[in-house]
Design a protein around this motif. Sequence first.
Motif, short mmCIF file in Angstrom:
data_model
loop_
_atom_site.label_atom_id
_atom_site.label_comp_id
_atom_site.label_asym_id
_atom_site.label_seq_id
_atom_site.Cartn_x
_atom_site.Cartn_y
_atom_site.Cartn_z
N ASP A 104 52.99 31.26 48.48
CA ASP A 104 52.55 32.64 48.26
C ASP A 104 51.07 32.77 47.92
O ASP A 104 50.69 33.45 46.97
CB ASP A 104 53.39 33.31 47.16
CG ASP A 104 54.83 33.51 47.58
OD1 ASP A 104 55.10 33.46 48.80
OD2 ASP A 104 55.69 33.72 46.71
N GLY A 105 50.23 32.12 48.68
CA GLY A 105 48.78 32.26 48.50
C GLY A 105 48.18 31.40 47.42
O GLY A 105 46.98 31.47 47.17
N SER A 149 40.55 35.26 41.12
CA SER A 149 39.21 34.71 41.39
C SER A 149 38.54 34.43 40.06
O SER A 149 38.93 34.99 39.02
CB SER A 149 38.37 35.70 42.20
OG SER A 149 38.05 36.83 41.41
N TRP A 183 48.57 35.36 43.81
CA TRP A 183 47.49 34.38 43.70
C TRP A 183 46.27 34.74 44.54
O TRP A 183 45.15 34.34 44.21
CB TRP A 183 47.98 32.98 44.06
CG TRP A 183 48.72 32.37 42.91
CD1 TRP A 183 50.07 32.19 42.79
CD2 TRP A 183 48.16 31.90 41.68
NE1 TRP A 183 50.37 31.65 41.57
CE2 TRP A 183 49.22 31.46 40.87
CE3 TRP A 183 46.85 31.83 41.18
CZ2 TRP A 183 49.01 30.93 39.59
CZ3 TRP A 183 46.65 31.30 39.91
CH2 TRP A 183 47.73 30.86 39.14
N GLN A 184 46.46 35.52 45.61
CA GLN A 184 45.31 35.91 46.43
C GLN A 184 44.32 36.74 45.61
O GLN A 184 43.12 36.75 45.90
CB GLN A 184 45.75 36.73 47.66
CG GLN A 184 46.69 36.02 48.58
CD GLN A 184 48.16 36.24 48.21
OE1 GLN A 184 48.51 36.47 47.06
NE2 GLN A 184 49.02 36.14 49.21
#
Length: 197
Positions: A115-116, A35, A31-32
């Motif tokens: 997890d982000g 965008s 997930w990081q």
Amino acid sequence: METIERKPRSREQARSGIIKTAKAIARQEGWQAVSIRKIADAIEYSAPIVYEYFDSKDILLDEIRNEGFRHLYQEYERILKLYRDPEKRLYEISLVQWQFARHQPEIYQVMYNMDGAFCTIPVYQSETMQEVSRLVREAIFSFIPKAEESIKRLHFQWLAVSHGTIMLAMMLKDERPLDQSEQIYQETMRRFVRELR
């Protein structure tokens, strides 16, 4: 490849394409890495077009979270209609929770800020999460008819055992195969349900 401004074929098609792309990126990179810009590039839209559908990544994540809870709600409702035995109902609901987390981990991560996948909108404010919780409390009440506060307490315990075990299994999946964790989960939830009486 040049990103072009173009009118989506249909709003719903474009919207679900954005959601699907976000989940695909999350599944591959976490997930990081997700965008609005990366989603726009992947579907060959400009970022402003994506922003027409989702004002921010947070709003997009909230929609994915709600999608997950809607899915669980439908599954839990199906189980409540399918089984008469109250213990069987709660146990089967527990198994659905595991299967969903295992097969759609990127959605489960968003649902519980793992997890982000961090949503600034708290999970307890999600109406769809409240509806799912209501069904679990209904399953518990069907074989332990107690006061509302007692049922809420038992629901919290169920969620702590279920979600806590799932979270640990996901975190340790490189050390312990998920099949082994699944067996432990089943045994744990079976024991939990039996001891509720």
